[in-house]
Design a protein around this motif. Structure first.
Motif, PDB file in Angstrom:
ATOM      1  N   PHE A 194       2.829  10.657   1.122  1.00 41.28           N
ATOM      2  CA  PHE A 194       2.160   9.380   0.875  1.00 41.28           C
ATOM      3  C   PHE A 194       3.188   8.263   0.671  1.00 41.28           C
ATOM      4  O   PHE A 194       2.952   7.116   1.060  1.00 41.28           O
ATOM      5  CB  PHE A 194       1.252   9.499  -0.351  1.00 41.28           C
ATOM      6  CG  PHE A 194       0.103   8.548  -0.341  1.00 41.28           C
ATOM      7  CD1 PHE A 194      -0.947   8.715   0.554  1.00 41.28           C
ATOM      8  CD2 PHE A 194       0.062   7.471  -1.207  1.00 41.28           C
ATOM      9  CE1 PHE A 194      -2.014   7.840   0.573  1.00 41.28           C
ATOM     10  CE2 PHE A 194      -0.998   6.591  -1.190  1.00 41.28           C
ATOM     11  CZ  PHE A 194      -2.042   6.782  -0.297  1.00 41.28           C
ATOM     12  N   ILE A 195       4.323   8.602   0.053  1.00 39.84           N
ATOM     13  CA  ILE A 195       5.394   7.607  -0.107  1.00 39.84           C
ATOM     14  C   ILE A 195       5.909   7.166   1.260  1.00 39.84           C
ATOM     15  O   ILE A 195       6.160   5.977   1.505  1.00 39.84           O
ATOM     16  CB  ILE A 195       6.544   8.189  -0.965  1.00 39.84           C
ATOM     17  CG1 ILE A 195       6.087   8.341  -2.418  1.00 39.84           C
ATOM     18  CG2 ILE A 195       7.780   7.289  -0.903  1.00 39.84           C
ATOM     19  CD1 ILE A 195       7.080   9.086  -3.295  1.00 39.84           C
ATOM     20  N   VAL A 196       6.054   8.144   2.168  1.00 41.74           N
ATOM     21  CA  VAL A 196       6.486   7.809   3.537  1.00 41.74           C
ATOM     22  C   VAL A 196       5.440   6.935   4.218  1.00 41.74           C
ATOM     23  O   VAL A 196       5.778   5.977   4.930  1.00 41.74           O
ATOM     24  CB  VAL A 196       6.732   9.096   4.351  1.00 41.74           C
ATOM     25  CG1 VAL A 196       7.085   8.760   5.798  1.00 41.74           C
ATOM     26  CG2 VAL A 196       7.832   9.933   3.716  1.00 41.74           C
ATOM     27  N   VAL A 197       4.159   7.249   3.989  1.00 40.16           N
ATOM     28  CA  VAL A 197       3.074   6.440   4.551  1.00 40.16           C
ATOM     29  C   VAL A 197       3.180   4.995   4.057  1.00 40.16           C
ATOM     30  O   VAL A 197       3.044   4.038   4.836  1.00 40.16           O
ATOM     31  CB  VAL A 197       1.708   7.044   4.182  1.00 40.16           C
ATOM     32  CG1 VAL A 197       0.584   6.055   4.491  1.00 40.16           C
ATOM     33  CG2 VAL A 197       1.475   8.333   4.940  1.00 40.16           C
ATOM     34  N   ILE A 198       3.433   4.843   2.756  1.00 45.23           N
ATOM     35  CA  ILE A 198       3.559   3.494   2.184  1.00 45.23           C
ATOM     36  C   ILE A 198       4.752   2.763   2.787  1.00 45.23           C
ATOM     37  O   ILE A 198       4.668   1.569   3.127  1.00 45.23           O
ATOM     38  CB  ILE A 198       3.681   3.581   0.646  1.00 45.23           C
ATOM     39  CG1 ILE A 198       2.371   4.106   0.047  1.00 45.23           C
ATOM     40  CG2 ILE A 198       4.016   2.213   0.055  1.00 45.23           C
ATOM     41  CD1 ILE A 198       2.443   4.340  -1.443  1.00 45.23           C
TER      42      ILE A 198
END
Length: 609
Positions: free
Chosen positions: A36-40
């Protein structure tokens, strides 16, 4: 039969608040936080490139505007600087292309994250269903339960898939646009930002009303599914008794309730979009007028105002998108709430572990003893009180009594489908509460009045209780229960495929298949709950002979009204209101002229004659 289980498990009339359920749903993303951090990060990069575009387009506009002015004023060497214009437009094209690539990567990764979360949720629900006690399923309409497991989880998946990416992009876009607007003109930025508190107020007020309506929508979806499942499961009975009209009326009533709830939910949540569009257009008009005045005063250039108007559109558009997603979020959280209610349901007592765990002796004899057993479905309505009995190895124990006497409850307690309120039950001297349920039920073969077959071959259905059975073992069990003789008449024999309803075999043949299944498992204890109710008299006599051959070293509990079953039993227990009022053999109880004699006279005298 005679269970007397009260209705329970329907969705609560009052829903929980939106906040806790939404927080719990979002919390399920925690295991995927790295992804999710990569998505952000991908989202931030994509939005940053996209937000930078209007500023460069404004600069390009200024290049064109200045060139035109110089040409009109006949400035020597003046005109449009196409080299500078081309460079700026090339940067805009590159930024938008890069924004699209990063946006695509973000959407792809987010899709994987959401599907993993929903996959985990489905697995958790499946595992939860296996940990729930029979009490829960007795009071939960199957259609309602299926609606939670299928429709509601699918709705959660759709909601997360459609809202997370758009919500993240919209929030990041709002933040980026605010920064750019403040850079260009703080005054116009204040005017544009004035729409935010109004938007939050409008969205909040509409959202409160729509959440209640979405809860009602999914509740009525569950009750409608329950009615449909019930009607089509008993479709033949509905037709036999001419109750099609009543069934249709009930369907129409529940469908109307769902229609009204769904219409109200969609209408109220649909008010958000036009309200936000009105506020967006109002902000746009004010920004255009004030921007035009600042151009005439020389405080801003045409390119800056053009860029700001683009940003104001970019600013209000994500706000409108967030508002339009409100109905999806309300619906998804309402479904999540219903799934969480299932996950929070009280589970059956865990199996004993460690020093509290026990195992059955190597020699399985099948001796069952009830010691001062008490049980009630509801505390205020005792059913079985202080019951004691002993079933010796190899005995056939018949249980008789009027409806509601507690006959089926008795055998369900042996299976630990319900937990005792007091007393203890032992199998071969071991307290069944100290055994793992899997170990306990592995020693018990159970055949119910309501037959259950799954879609598959006859061979697979017989081997269901013993998946590693050989072909010879399957055929031997089939012959012992007289299944083999009718299977041989079928074109495909044991490879004949039957559906879940068993429509291509008769009721009696279905019952024989379930008996064969129990025999193949070779249990030390047999429980037959009206197991021969669908078998003709001749076949029943053959089955009784087969059971007599298999009865050595096996204890059998038989709930039946057929005279032959009761007459051949080693011990007959007569139950009334949860108590054993008489026990003995068929002849002994007839001579006593008590409760059994009255039952015999009322129910079996005609059959005996």
């Amino acid at each position: 039969m005679g269970r007397g289980m009260p209705g329970m498990g329907m969705p609560p009339a009052k829903a929980k608040s939106f906040g806790p359920s939404a927080k719990r749903l979002v919390g399920r993303l925690r295991p995927e936080r790295f992804a999710f951090i990569v998505v952000i990060a991908l989202g931030v990069t994509s939005v940053a490139f996209n937000v930078a575009g209007p500023k460069l387009l404004g600069d390009a506009t200024d290049v064109i505007f200045q060139g035109v002015l110089q040409h009109l004023r006949h400035v020597p060497g003046g005109g449009i600087d196409f080299a500078a214009l081309g460079q700026k437009l090339s940067w805009v094209l590159g930024l938008y292309l890069a924004s699209s690539v990063f946006g695509w990567a973000q959407g792809r990764l987010l899709n994987r994250v959401v599907q993993k979360v929903v996959f985990g949720l489905r697995e958790e629900v499946e595992a939860k269903l296996h940990r729930l006690p029979l009490r829960y399923f007795d009071g939960q309409p199957r259609g309602e339960l299926l609606s939670r497991v299928t429709n509601d989880i699918d709705n959660i998946s759709s909601t997360l898939q459609q809202t997370l990416s758009q919500l993240m992009t919209s929030v990041l876009t709002v933040l980026g646009v605010i920064v750019m607007m403040l850079t260009i003109s703080p005054l116009l930025a204040v005017i544009a930002l004035a729409v935010i508190p109004i938007s939050v107020l409008v969205t909040g007020q509409i959202g409160k009303r729509s959440q209640k309506l979405f809860i009602a929508q999914w509740k009525h979806t569950g009750t409608l599914n329950a009615h449909i499942e019930e009607s089509f499961t008993g479709h033949q009975l509905v037709k036999v008794f001419g109750r099609q009209r009543e069934s249709e009326e009930e369907f129409r009533r529940r469908n109307d309730e769902l229609f009204e709830a769904a219409r109200g939910a969609q209408f109220v949540s649909g008010l958000i979009m036009p309200a936000m569009m009105f506020l967006s257009n109002l902000s746009y008009v004010v920004v255009a007028v004030v921007g035009g005045l600042r151009i005439t005063s020389g405080a801003m250039t045409l390119g800056e105002v053009q860029a700001f108007i683009q940003y104001s559109r970019q600013f209000t558009q994500p706000l409108t998108q967030i508002a339009s997603m409100a109905n999806l979020m309300q619906s998804g959280v309402a479904s999540a709430e219903r799934v969480f209610e299932l996950l929070d349901a009280e589970e059956q007592e865990p199996d004993a572990t460690g020093s509290n765990a026990a195992s059955l002796p190597a020699e399985r004899r099948g001796r069952v003893e009830f010691t001062d057993v008490s049980f009630a479905y509801r505390p205020e309505q005792p059913l079985i009180e202080h019951l004691s009995l002993v079933a010796e190895p190899g005995q056939t124990v018949a249980i008789v009594g009027p409806t509601g006497a507690g006959k089926t409850t008795l055998v369900n307690l042996i299976m630990r489908f319900y937990e005792l309120d007091a007393g203890r039950i032992t199998l071969d001297g071991v307290d069944i509460t100290h055994l793992r349920r899997q170990d306990l039920r592995g020693q018990i073969g159970m055949v119910l009045q309501d037959t259950w077959l799954f879609g598959g071959t006859i061979r697979d259905n017989i081997a269901y209780g013993k998946p590693d059975a050989t072909e010879d073992q399957i055929v031997a069990a089939a012959k012992a229960t007289f299944v083999d003789r009718f299977v041989r008449t079928l074109p495909d024999g044991y490879d004949t495929v039957i559906d879940e309803e068993g429509t291509n075999v008769s009721a009696g043949e279905k019952q024989l298949l379930t008996i064969a299944r129990a025999f193949l498992a070779s249990p030390s204890l047999l429980i037959l709950d009206e197991a021969t109710s669908s078998v003709d008299t001749r076949t029943e006599a053959l089955v009784q002979k087969a059971m007599a051959a298999l009865r050595s070293s096996r204890t059998s509990f038989v709930i039946a009204h057929r005279l032959s079953t009761i007459r051949d039993a080693d011990l007959i227990l007569v139950m009334e209101s949860g108590q054993i009022v008489e026990q003995g053999t068929h002849d002994e109880l007839l001579e006593a002229k008590g409760a059994y004699y009255r039952l015999y006279s009322a129910q079996f005298a005609a059959a005996a004659s």
